[in-house]
Structure formats: structure tokens, C-alpha cells
Design an enzyme around this catalytic site. Structure first.
Site, PDB file in Angstrom:
ATOM      1  N   LYS A  13     -13.557  76.754  67.225  1.00 57.86           N
ATOM      2  CA  LYS A  13     -13.816  75.396  67.755  1.00 57.86           C
ATOM      3  C   LYS A  13     -14.255  74.430  66.662  1.00 57.86           C
ATOM      4  O   LYS A  13     -13.716  73.338  66.541  1.00 57.86           O
ATOM      5  CB  LYS A  13     -14.936  75.429  68.800  1.00 57.86           C
ATOM      6  CG  LYS A  13     -14.530  75.799  70.177  1.00 57.86           C
ATOM      7  CD  LYS A  13     -15.625  75.474  71.195  1.00 57.86           C
ATOM      8  CE  LYS A  13     -17.015  75.951  70.838  1.00 57.86           C
ATOM      9  NZ  LYS A  13     -17.196  77.400  70.760  1.00 57.86           N
ATOM     10  N   ARG A  88     -21.418  73.155  78.371  1.00 57.40           N
ATOM     11  CA  ARG A  88     -21.326  74.615  78.355  1.00 57.40           C
ATOM     12  C   ARG A  88     -21.656  75.232  79.706  1.00 57.40           C
ATOM     13  O   ARG A  88     -21.657  76.456  79.836  1.00 57.40           O
ATOM     14  CB  ARG A  88     -22.269  75.173  77.307  1.00 57.40           C
ATOM     15  CG  ARG A  88     -21.539  75.612  76.033  1.00 57.40           C
ATOM     16  CD  ARG A  88     -22.582  76.015  75.037  1.00 57.40           C
ATOM     17  NE  ARG A  88     -22.161  76.946  74.034  1.00 57.40           N
ATOM     18  CZ  ARG A  88     -21.858  76.599  72.790  1.00 57.40           C
ATOM     19  NH1 ARG A  88     -21.791  75.353  72.445  1.00 57.40           N
ATOM     20  NH2 ARG A  88     -21.595  77.528  71.901  1.00 57.40           N
ATOM     21  N   ARG A 127     -17.347  84.742  59.293  1.00 53.58           N
ATOM     22  CA  ARG A 127     -17.512  83.279  59.165  1.00 53.58           C
ATOM     23  C   ARG A 127     -18.615  82.931  58.159  1.00 53.58           C
ATOM     24  O   ARG A 127     -19.669  83.542  58.147  1.00 53.58           O
ATOM     25  CB  ARG A 127     -17.868  82.715  60.540  1.00 53.58           C
ATOM     26  CG  ARG A 127     -18.174  81.241  60.516  1.00 53.58           C
ATOM     27  CD  ARG A 127     -17.962  80.606  61.825  1.00 53.58           C
ATOM     28  NE  ARG A 127     -18.930  81.020  62.845  1.00 53.58           N
ATOM     29  CZ  ARG A 127     -18.870  80.601  64.092  1.00 53.58           C
ATOM     30  NH1 ARG A 127     -17.902  79.804  64.480  1.00 53.58           N
ATOM     31  NH2 ARG A 127     -19.777  80.989  64.974  1.00 53.58           N
ATOM     32  N   ARG A 161     -24.336  82.341  59.586  1.00 48.85           N
ATOM     33  CA  ARG A 161     -25.260  81.867  60.614  1.00 48.85           C
ATOM     34  C   ARG A 161     -26.025  83.041  61.196  1.00 48.85           C
ATOM     35  O   ARG A 161     -25.462  84.090  61.460  1.00 48.85           O
ATOM     36  CB  ARG A 161     -24.455  81.195  61.746  1.00 48.85           C
ATOM     37  CG  ARG A 161     -24.436  79.707  61.650  1.00 48.85           C
ATOM     38  CD  ARG A 161     -23.467  79.114  62.608  1.00 48.85           C
ATOM     39  NE  ARG A 161     -23.675  79.481  64.021  1.00 48.85           N
ATOM     40  CZ  ARG A 161     -22.985  78.960  65.030  1.00 48.85           C
ATOM     41  NH1 ARG A 161     -22.046  78.059  64.772  1.00 48.85           N
ATOM     42  NH2 ARG A 161     -23.196  79.321  66.257  1.00 48.85           N
ATOM     43  N   ARG A 172     -23.690  85.985  73.430  1.00 48.70           N
ATOM     44  CA  ARG A 172     -23.055  84.669  73.544  1.00 48.70           C
ATOM     45  C   ARG A 172     -21.753  84.762  74.335  1.00 48.70           C
ATOM     46  O   ARG A 172     -21.400  83.868  75.101  1.00 48.70           O
ATOM     47  CB  ARG A 172     -22.792  84.087  72.143  1.00 48.70           C
ATOM     48  CG  ARG A 172     -24.076  83.605  71.464  1.00 48.70           C
ATOM     49  CD  ARG A 172     -23.904  83.429  69.971  1.00 48.70           C
ATOM     50  NE  ARG A 172     -22.945  82.399  69.623  1.00 48.70           N
ATOM     51  CZ  ARG A 172     -22.372  82.293  68.421  1.00 48.70           C
ATOM     52  NH1 ARG A 172     -22.661  83.158  67.466  1.00 48.70           N
ATOM     53  NH2 ARG A 172     -21.527  81.335  68.181  1.00 48.70           N
TER      54      ARG A 172
END
Ligand code: AMP
Length: 223
Positions: A13, A88, A127, A161, A172
Site C-alpha cells: 500500500k 480501517r 521491508r 519497522r 495485524r
């Protein structure tokens, strides 16, 4: 143009949002980034958000809706915006509907990035973000920087992160399934589902096609 970008963690995203917003010359608004800025500045809001983010949970609606309301009230959103990571859940979607109705505006499109859950953990584990500019996002396999650990754009240090650890990612994903997936149904008439599979440019081209903006050229998509 006013666009929502929805998708599970790991769908890319943030990567797509930055490129789409630059291409369309509209503001990229990420609630995750807004919270991370508060955390870095050590504000009370940031401390509250951090507790939830760290656990892989949603930040409470009253906090999140307040943050987005304040952001959408700024004049730079008049030309349009791309919301990345908001709404969300259904309560946030209804709050957004109210904010838009108050300003007599409406959404143009909702893009739903789709990725099989089995790919999510691997994508997230690789990531890396730039400490100087969060929108400079890399992946050790799919979008590697020229020099490991160093941002190609500004030379900043790349880091992982905290909430990209596997246990948090699984939480999540569960939150996404139960709370965020219903938002796609809420906006059914505006939704185009896009496969997040493939190279960054391929996914971007699909997104631009979905909103009737044709193919992006490389020059128009650098961040
Ligand atoms: P993101 O950068 O979009 O993956 O967001 C990182 C984390 O920030 C999420 O896992 C949530 O804990 C929190 N967050 C971001 N956007 C929202 C939102 N709209 N509502 C509640 N929490 C959010």
C-alpha cells in the site's frame, strides 16, 4: 481526485500510495505515517498510538478519526487526496463519509490491493524504510537498494519497522480480516480489486488503469 487505498499488511500500500499520489498530484495521507511522526516527536498521542501499534492492534477510533479530520481540513487536500490505511473499520468509514458530506465532496475510487496471506509474512519481513524519508520504501528481495542498508534516494539509513516482526504481522492480518475487510463491502460500488502480485510498476499500472488514468511512465512515478 479522492481515492482510498485498502489492502492487508504487506500488499505494498505505502509503496503504491506514494507513486499514485505523485502521479496524480494529490496528497498522500497515511494514518500509519501520521502516528509514526507523533511517536518520533514523543507526543501523548504518539505514546498512546505506540502501545496499540506495537501489539498489532488498531489505534482507538476517537484518536484516529481526530487525526484524519485535522489532516483533511488542511487546504492542501483541496486538489484531492489518497488515503493510505484509513478507514480501517466500519466506524472510521462512516466517520469519513460524514467528513466528506460536510465538505460536499465524495470519493472517486476505492482500490483494494489483494495478496495471498501466505506471501504477506515474507514480503513484510524483507521491508526496509528510510529513516530520513518514510516514503522511501525498499525490499531486500523485490526492490533492493543499490547498497544494502542505504537509501538510494537520499543516502539515509534503512531500518525495519518494529511492528513488522512476525508475531505482530500475524495479529495485524487477523485485525485486517475481521475489521478492515468489511470496509471493502461498505464501498462496494466504488471498489476495484487489484492484484498486488508482481513488480511495483506492474501493480501501479493496474491501479492507474482502474482509475482511468492509463499507463504511468517511469519519469512520472519516481518518488
Ligand atoms: P500502516 O503503516 O498503515 O501499516 O499502519 C501501522 C499501524 O498504525 C497499524 O498496524 C495500526 O496499529 C495503526 N494504524 C494505522 N492506520 C490506522 C487506522 N486507520 N486505524 C487504527 N489504527 C491505524
Amino acid at each position: 481526485m479522492r481515492i482510498l487505498l485498502i489492502g492487508p499488511p504487506g500488499a505494498g500500500k505505502g509503496t503504491q500510495a506514494v507513486r499514485l499520489a505523485a502521479y496524480l498530484s494529490i496528497q498522500h495521507i497515511s494514518t500509519g505515517d501520521l502516528f509514526r511522526e507523533h511517536i518520533d516527536r514523543g507526543t501523548d498521542l504518539g505514546q498512546n498510538a505506540h502501545t496499540h501499534i506495537h501489539a498489532g492492534l488498531l489505534v482507538p477510533d476517537e484518536v484516529t478519526i481526530g487525526v484524519i479530520k485535522e489532516r483533511l481540513a488542511r487546504p492542501d487536500t483541496e486538489r484531492g487526496f489518497l488515503l493510505d490505511g484509513f478507514p480501517r473499520n466500519l466506524a472510521q468509514a462512516q466517520a469519513l463519509d460524514g467528513i466528506l458530506a460536510d465538505s460536499e465532496s465524495r470519493l472517486d475510487a476505492v482500490l483494494d490491493l489483494e495478496i495471498p496471506e501466505v506471501q504477506v509474512v515474507r514480503r513484510i519481513a524483507g521491508r526496509r524504510l528510510c529513516r530520513q524519508h518514510r516514503e522511501h520504501i525498499f525490499h531486500v528481495d523485490y526492490s533492493a537498494p543499490e547498497v544494502a542498508g542505504v537509501c538510494d534516494f537520499c543516502g539515509g539509513e534503512l531500518y525495519q519497522r518494529e511492528d513488522d516482526r512476525e508475531a505482530t504481522v500475524r495479529k495485524r492480518l487477523e485485525v485486517y480480516r475481521t475489521e478492515t475487510a468489511p470496509v471493502v463491502d461498505h464501498y462496494q460500488a466504488l471498489v476495484t480489486t487489484i492484484s498486488a502480485h508482481g513488480q511495483v510498476q506492474e501493480v501501479l499500472d493496474r491501479a492507474l488503469d482502474a482509475i482511468g488514468q492509463g499507463q504511468a511512465d517511469a519519469a512520472g512515478t519516481s518518488s
